[in-house]
Design an enzyme around this catalytic site. Structure first.
Site, mmCIF file in Angstrom:
data_model
loop_
_atom_site.group_PDB
_atom_site.id
_atom_site.type_symbol
_atom_site.label_atom_id
_atom_site.label_comp_id
_atom_site.label_asym_id
_atom_site.label_seq_id
_atom_site.Cartn_x
_atom_site.Cartn_y
_atom_site.Cartn_z
ATOM 1 N N ASP A 227 0.888 -1.400 -0.450
ATOM 2 C CA ASP A 227 -0.203 0.013 0.245
ATOM 3 C C ASP A 227 0.923 1.558 -0.151
ATOM 4 O O ASP A 227 2.223 0.973 0.428
ATOM 5 C CB ASP A 227 -1.039 0.122 0.829
ATOM 6 C CG ASP A 227 -1.996 1.289 1.231
ATOM 7 O OD1 ASP A 227 -3.025 0.770 0.660
ATOM 8 O OD2 ASP A 227 -2.273 2.177 2.574
ATOM 9 N N GLU A 283 0.883 -0.714 -5.128
ATOM 10 C CA GLU A 283 0.503 0.833 -5.651
ATOM 11 C C GLU A 283 1.061 1.764 -5.232
ATOM 12 O O GLU A 283 1.358 2.811 -3.854
ATOM 13 C CB GLU A 283 -0.843 0.262 -3.969
ATOM 14 C CG GLU A 283 -1.269 1.641 -4.613
ATOM 15 C CD GLU A 283 -2.179 1.880 -3.686
ATOM 16 O OE1 GLU A 283 -3.325 2.755 -3.998
ATOM 17 O OE2 GLU A 283 -1.550 2.237 -2.676
#
Ligand code: GLC
Ligand code: CA
Length: 560
Positions: A227, A283
Site C-alpha cells: 500500500d 501500489e
C-alpha cells in the site's frame, strides 16, 4: 545420455541472483496471472453481522476457482479501528474480530492452496493506526523520545507551536498534521488523522516490517500488495510544497523519493529466503510511467499496478493503443511483467466510468446530484474492454464484482457514507463507498445473499438484484459466463504469455494478434466489418448481423 541442464544452470558463471531471477521471470506464476481482488468487508458475510469476513471468503473459493482466477489479493483484514476500512492497522499480526481469527485466515489459505489458488495479502507500511501500540506510546511520551521517533513528530510553528510544521495537505483533504495534546508537537498523516505516518528513517520501523513480512510468509502467503509504496520516504527537510497533480497524480516531496527502493530491495531478499515464488506488487501513484519501472526492477518488486491504464480518459482507440504500447515497452525494459487493471476499491467501477458523457473519467465517486451514468452503454463498453484487457500479454487484476458487470452505487445517501475522504472534505469529494458496496449473490434473498440475514454495512441499490450471481450463472451471454469463457480461453491460448502484434484496422478500431487469436474492438459509433473468413470465438455482445462488429463491442477471432 546427455544430462538435461536447466536454463538456470546453463547461465554463464558469476551470474547474480538478479539475473537468475530474470531467467526465471519468464516462468514465474505472476507473469500471466489473473489476480482477483477481495475487499473482505464486502465480499461475503458468513456470520450475518452485515460485514464480510474471512469465513465468507473461504465459503466462496469454489466460485473463484470456477471463475478461473490464479490468485487472490485480500485487502486488509488486520486488527483495526476501521477509520479507513482497515487501511489503518492497529496490529499487523492479528486478524480483526470483525473478519474472524488467525485460524480462519490459515483455513482460507490452506483451502485456497488446495484449489491451486495463490493468496497475496495487503501490507500497509506508510502509516499505522493511531490505535497501534507504538502510536499510543508516542502520544504519551515527551518530544524527542524514542517512542516519538518512530513517527514523524515535529515542533509546530508560531509562538506556542500552534501552527502546523509545514503546509502539507492530506490526500483525504485538510491539513496533513494533527497536534499532540499538551505540547508543541504535531504528527504527520498524509491520509486521515487516525493514520499517522511512520518514520522510515528509523531502524526499528524497518526491522518491525521485516518481521511482519516473515510472520505472513511463515504462514504461507504467496506475496504482498504494498500500500502507498511511493510514500514511505519523505524529503527529510519536510519542505513546504505547492500542491499539484501531474497526469492526475499527486507530486511533491512526500512522494516517489528515491530512498524507497532500498526498502524494497531489503524485502526482496527476505522473500527470496522462502521457498516457492513469493511476489510483491506496488501500489505506486507516480508519474511519468517510466518512474513506475523503478519499483519493478529485478531486485525489487515483481509488479506494479498499471494506473495509466486504469485512469485512461476517453473511449478512443488511439488512446488505448498508446497506453498499451507504453506499458509493454516500459515493463520490457526492466524485464518485468505488465499488469492491467480497470477497477479497484479506490475508483468508480468501470461500467459506471465508461457510461459517463466523458467516458473513463474518474470522479472521486458519483452521487445522486451528479450525472448518472448510462448503465447499458457503460456495461457494454466494460464488457468490450474486458475482452481487450484479458487478451493482452501480462497479468491482470480483477476487482470483486467486475465479473458480474456490477456498476457503482451512484445514489448512495450521504448518511451512509464512511469514506474518510468524504468526511474530511465534508462531501466535496464524494469518496469511494460507491464501489465498495456488498456483492449480490442471490437476487431474491435478504441482503441479496451477501449474508444469511438482511444486514449489509452499506445498503445495496435495487439494481444489484439484476446482477446477482444466481441470475447470471448458467445464463448464456451473462457477464459472469463471459468472464468464465474469457479466462478459460485466455489460459488455453496462453494469451497472458503471448506477444502482441498490432494489425491495421480502420479508424475507431483496434486490432491485434496474440498467438492464434485476433482481437478486434470497435470504439466507434458505427458497425465495422469483420475480417472475411474469420471465426468468432467469443464476442462481448451477440453479433446480430453476420460479418459485422457493432459499436462498443469486441471479439476474439481465429483465423480461417
Ligand atoms: C491506498 C488504498 C486506499 C487507502 C490508502 C491509505 O491508496 O488503496 O484504499 O485509503 O492507501 O492507506
Ligand atoms: Ca461478518
Amino acid at each position: 545420455m546427455t544430462a538435461v541442464t536447466s536454463p538456470l544452470e546453463a547461465l554463464p558463471g558469476g551470474t547474480s541472483a538478479a539475473s537468475l531471477q530474470a531467467a526465471e521471470a519468464g516462468r514465474a506464476w505472476w507473469t500471466d496471472a489473473i489476480i482477483y481482488q477481495i475487499y473482505p468487508r464486502s465480499f461475503a458475510d458468513a456470520n450475518g453481522d452485515g460485514i464480510g469476513d474471512l469465513p465468507g471468503v473461504t465459503s466462496r473459493l469454489r466460485y473463484l476457482k470456477r471463475l478461473g482466477v490464479d490468485a487472490l489479493w485480500l485487502s486488509p483484514f488486520y486488527k483495526s479501528p476501521q477509520a479507513d476500512a482497515g487501511y489503518d492497522v492497529a496490529d499487523y499480526r492479528a486478524v480483526d474480530p470483525l473478519f474472524g481469527t488467525l485460524e480462519d485466515f490459515d483455513r482460507l489459505l490452506h483451502e485456497a492452496h488446495g484449489l491451486g489458488i495463490k493468496v497475496i495479502v495487503d501490507l500497509v507500511p506508510n502509516h499505522s493506526s493511531d490505535e497501534h501500540a507504538w502510536f499510543q506510546a508516542a502520544f504519551k511520551s515527551p518530544p524527542g523520545s524514542a517512542e516519538r521517533a518512530r513517527y514523524l513528530f515535529r515542533d509546530g510553528c508560531g509562538e506556542d507551536g500552534e501552527l502546523p510544521p509545514n503546509n502539507w495537505q492530506s490526500v483525504f483533504g485538510g491539513q496533513a498534521w494533527s497536534r499532540a495534546p499538551g505540547d508543541r508537537q504535531w504528527y504527520l498523516h498524509l491520509f486521515d488523522g487516525k493514520q499517522p505516518d511512520l518514520n522510515w528513517d528509523n531502524p526499528q520501523v524497518r526491522a518491525e516490517f521485516e518481521d511482519v513480512l516473515r510472520f505472513w510468509l511463515d504462514r504461507g502467503v504467496d506475496g504482498f500488495r504494498v500500500d502507498v509504496a511511493h510514500g514511505l520516504v519523505k524529503d527529510s527537510e519536510l519542505p513546504d510544497t505547492e500542491h499539484r497533480k501531474e497526469n492526475g497524480v499527486l507530486v511533491g516531496p512526500m512522494w516517489d523519493q528515491d530512498g524507497v527502493h532500498e526498502i524494497y530491495r531489503a524485502w526482496r531478499r527476505i522473500l527470496d529466503e522462502y521457498p516457492g515464488e513469493r511476489m510483491m506488487v506496488a501500489e505506486a501513484w507516480v508519474t511519468p510511467q517510466e518512474r513506475l519501472t523503478h519499483y519493478i526492477r529485478l531486485d525489487e518488486m515483481q509488479q506494479a499496478f498499471n494506473f495509466d491504464y486504469l485512469l485512461l480518459e476517453g473511449w478512443e482507440a488511439a488512446a488505448f493503443r498508446n497506453v498499451i504500447d507504453a506499458s509493454l515497452a516500459l515493463s520490457a525494459a526492466v524485464d518485468a511483467t505488465t499488469t492491467w487493471v480497470t477497477s479497484n476499491h479506490d475508483v468508480v467501477r468501470a461500467p459506471s466510468r465508461y457510461g459517463l458523457s466523458r467516458p473513463g473519467t474518474h470522479p472521486k465517486g458519483i452521487d445522486a446530484a451528479g450525472e448518472q451514468p448510462d448503465e447499458a452503454l457503460g456495461l457494454r463498453r466494460a464488457r468490450a474492454l474486458a475482452l481487450l484487457t484479458l487478451a493482452l500479454p501480462g497479468s491482470a487484476y480483477l476487482y470483486q464484482g467486475e465479473e458480474l458487470g456490477l456498476p457503482e452505487h451512484t445514489t448512495l445517501e450521504a448518511r451512509y457514507r464512511q469514506d474518510p475522504m468524504f468526511i474530511r472534505t465534508r462531501g466535496a469529494d464524494i469518496g469511494r463507498d460507491g464501489c465498495r458496496v456488498p456483492l449480490p449473490w442471490k437476487a431474491d434473498a435478504p441482503s441479496l445473499g451477501f449474508g444469511p440475514g438482511d444486514r449489509s454495512w452499506l445498503p445495496q441499490p435495487v439494481a444489484y438484484a439484476r446482477y446477482a450471481v444466481d441470475r447470471q450463472e448458467g445464463v448464456a451471454g451473462s457477464t459472469l459466463e463471459l468472464y468464465r469463457q474469457m479466462l478459460q480461453l485466455r489460459r488455453e491460448h496462453a494469451l497472458g504469455k503471448g506477444r502482441l502484434c498490432w494489425v491495421d484496422a480502420g479508424r475507431d478500431l483496434l486490432a491485434f494478434d496474440n498467438g492464434d487469436i485476433r482481437v478486434l474492438i470497435n470504439f466507434g459509433t458505427e458497425a465495422a466489418e469483420l475480417p472475411a473468413g474469420s471465426q468468432v470465438l467469443l464476442s462481448s455482445e451477440p453479433l446480430k448481423e453476420p460479418g459485422e462488429l457493432p459499436a462498443n463491442t469486441a471479439v476474439w477471432l481465429t483465423g480461417p
